[in-house]
Design an enzyme around this catalytic site. Structure first.
Site, PDB file in Angstrom:
ATOM      1  CG  ASP A 167      37.641  38.346  41.103  1.00  0.00           C
ATOM      2  OD1 ASP A 167      37.976  39.405  40.547  1.00  0.00           O
ATOM      3  OD2 ASP A 167      36.630  38.236  41.818  1.00  0.00           O
ATOM      4  CG  HIS A 168      42.265  41.615  42.673  1.00  0.00           C
ATOM      5  ND1 HIS A 168      42.513  42.580  41.722  1.00  0.00           N
ATOM      6  CD2 HIS A 168      43.425  40.930  42.821  1.00  0.00           C
ATOM      7  CE1 HIS A 168      43.768  42.486  41.310  1.00  0.00           C
ATOM      8  NE2 HIS A 168      44.341  41.493  41.964  1.00  0.00           N
ATOM      9  CG  PHE A 195      33.601  44.507  40.526  1.00  0.00           C
ATOM     10  CD1 PHE A 195      32.586  43.651  40.918  1.00  0.00           C
ATOM     11  CD2 PHE A 195      33.750  45.697  41.221  1.00  0.00           C
ATOM     12  CE1 PHE A 195      31.732  43.979  41.963  1.00  0.00           C
ATOM     13  CE2 PHE A 195      32.903  46.037  42.255  1.00  0.00           C
ATOM     14  CZ  PHE A 195      31.896  45.172  42.631  1.00  0.00           C
ATOM     15  CG  HIS A 196      39.820  43.760  39.497  1.00  0.00           C
ATOM     16  ND1 HIS A 196      40.516  44.263  40.581  1.00  0.00           N
ATOM     17  CD2 HIS A 196      39.085  44.799  39.028  1.00  0.00           C
ATOM     18  CE1 HIS A 196      40.221  45.535  40.756  1.00  0.00           C
ATOM     19  NE2 HIS A 196      39.346  45.878  39.825  1.00  0.00           N
ATOM     20  N   PRO A 197      38.098  39.721  37.109  1.00  0.00           N
ATOM     21  CG  PRO A 197      36.327  39.119  35.708  1.00  0.00           C
ATOM     22  CD  PRO A 197      36.729  40.129  36.741  1.00  0.00           C
TER      23      PRO A 197
END
Length: 541
Positions: free
Chosen positions: A299-300, A476-478
């Site tokens: 994730d980011h 919000f980038h899983p």
């Protein structure tokens, strides 16, 4: 359903109507000889705040449209549970996200191929990015027009956003007219958004809305898939529950999981496909040992910085008080103004050190500032403010998704494991250094009154590290939990077929072996565009 059919068999069953699932529903059902069922756990709806780009803040904690996941306590973030919103609606997270359109770097995809995934190099995926787009940049070697997905620049840029871009150029970054076209160099420029005609262009709006009357496409919303049906090592259908009623549907050709980096591994494990020791611990019968399911989570991680600026240098006033009603009327009449723009307006891609050759930091800028109050309502700051969301692009830390129980309605366990690799903290410190550097550079510096967050009391190395631990959040980038590859933790092969299982694929951000260097929505749509061709090719052969 969108038709009167009550079929119990379809050629293809797509589980999850998010960024990828909507693409698949469109492309697979384009063949009139193929029947497709699209299953979505959320609502089949597009309410006002979904359609309206500035409505993001109203969707962030909306439990009717949002899964509202939380990680487990994160040891390196002060034992905080980090909030992970995910879309629970037709369109998935593309219906609740910030609409930022970023592809990642060409080297991201070349790395995928080098990791044992032929056909996924930049030259292979670029045509699918182009096929998806209707880009107001115009047709070019790197941009497409005529595709379902509207991609646009705002009709007007705020002067403070221009000041951010010029500050980036002043510190030596190349100013790009098209900063996210796919190059690997440092740079700064304006962002595009998945917005068309002043409205959010979710994957549902782009791909499903134009074709939902096809007689060979059925859409079932509020349908929670509870498990896959297997006959030996072959998936033959799915079981789902809708409004308390259980139903089983058979797939003549394939079941395709597009439930996202959380939902797809969760459903595989519920169905007995995954790490055998964990499945046995949870009381789930092991149907196929696949140890990589749920692993490789990436994730980011980002930090938000906020600056008070001159009153004329922020949109806060326009989005507060009586001004917001005037802008609301302007939006309703003309689909323009502050309500018609995406979350972040410009971006800089930079390197955390001189030894890094490809940017590993993304600095997103917005000419406004806000916070959520104790009731999770978005409130604009009472002062004129601007914000940076500064993210680490290629984390070395890896997390994992696990079952909480065999009950499909229990949210899975999310271990993000942020900052477990020490180098990730070095990069996070560099993100704040870059943010402060740009804020202190003219012409942006000429507008800044003070640093509100982190604030002047966060200066020493230990203070910066402590701020990162207590304040950083997901971007919000899983991704990565059903990774593509050929190693021992690979879940799918290069054609996205689940290893060791027939008639089952995964098509979503979970298949990314390494997370892309930027927002993940556009790459997920690309993955589904490419997957649709592979699925139909395999059917013909």
């Amino acid at each position: 359903m969108n038709s009167s059919t009550h079929d119990t068999e379809f050629d293809y069953i797509v589980v999850g109507a998010g960024s990828a699932g909507c693409v698949l529903a469109n492309r697979l059902s384009a063949s009139p000889n193929v029947s497709v069922l699209l299953l979505e756990a959320g609502k089949d709806a597009e309410p006002f705040w979904v359609r309206t780009p500035a409505g993001v803040g109203n969707l962030f904690f909306n439990e009717r449209l949002n899964w509202k996941f939380f990680t487990e306590p994160e040891a390196n973030l002060g034992d905080r549970q980090v909030y992970w919103p995910r879309g629970k609606i037709l369109g998935g997270s593309s219906s609740i996200n910030g609409m930022v359109y970023v592809r990642g770097f060409a080297s991201d995809y070349d790395r995928w191929q080098a990791q044992g995934n032929p056909g996924w190099a930049w030259s292979d995926v670029l045509p699918y990015f182009k096929r998806a787009e209707h880009n107001d940049y115009g047709a070019s070697e790197s941009r497409g027009v005529g595709g379902p997905l509207h991609v646009s620049f705002p009709h007007r840029q705020h002067p403070t956003t221009e000041a951010f871009v010029r500050a980036g150029a002043a510190v030596g970054l190349t100013r790009h007219d098209d900063v996210v076209a796919g190059g690997d160099a440092e740079g700064v420029g304006y962002l595009q958004h998945t917005i068309g005609e002043g409205r959010r262009w979710s994957s549902a709006h782009a791909y499903v809305r134009p074709v939902r009357q096809r007689t060979n496409l059925a859409i079932e919303s509020e349908a929670v898939v509870t498990r896959l049906h297997l006959d030996g090592r072959c998936v033959v259908g799915v079981e789902y529950i809708r409004r308390g009623q259980s139903r089983t549907i058979r797939a003549r050709r394939e079941v395709i999981l597009s439930a996202g980096a959380i939902g797809s591994p969760h459903l595989l494990m519920l169905s007995g496909i995954g790490p055998p020791d964990h499945l046995q611990e949870m009381g789930v019968r092991v149907r196929h040992a696949l140890p990589g399911v749920g692993c490789n989570l990436q994730d980011h991680l980002a930090i938000n910085a906020c600056y008070e600026v001159r009153k004329d240098a922020s949109l806060n006033a326009a989005l507060s008080g009586w001004h917001k009603y005037l802008n609301g009327v302007d939006y309703l009449l003309h689909r323009r103004g502050p309500l018609a723009i995406g979350a972040s307006h410009a971006v800089a891609f930079v390197c955390s050190s001189t030894s890094i050759k490809v940017p590993d930091i993304q600095l997103s800028f917005r000419p406004l500032s806000f916070a959520f109050d104790s009731k999770n309502k978005l409130r604009m700051h009472t002062f004129a403010g601007v914000q940076f969301a500064s993210a680490m692009l290629r984390p070395r830390s890896r997390g994992q998704i696990l079952l909480r129980s065999p009950n499909p309605f229990d949210a899975p366990v999310i271990h993000a494991n942020y900052l477990t690799d020490p180098d990730d903290m070095r990069v996070m410190v560099a993100t704040l250094e870059w943010t402060r550097r740009l804020a202190a550079t003219a012409p942006l510096a000429d507008m800044v009154v003070r640093e509100y967050l982190p604030g002047e009391n966060v200066r020493s190395a230990s203070e910066v590290v402590e701020f990162i631990r207590r304040s950083s959040q997901t971007l919000f980038h899983p991704a990565g939990t059903c990774k593509m590859g050929s190693d021992s933790l690979a879940v799918v092969d290069e054609r996205l077929r689940v290893r060791g299982i027939e008639n089952l694929r995964v098509v979503d951000a979970s298949v990314m072996p390494t997370i892309v260097s930027g927002n993940t929505n556009a790459p997920t749509i690309m993955i589904a565009e490419k997957a649709s061709d592979m699925i139909l090719e395999d059917a013909r052969s």
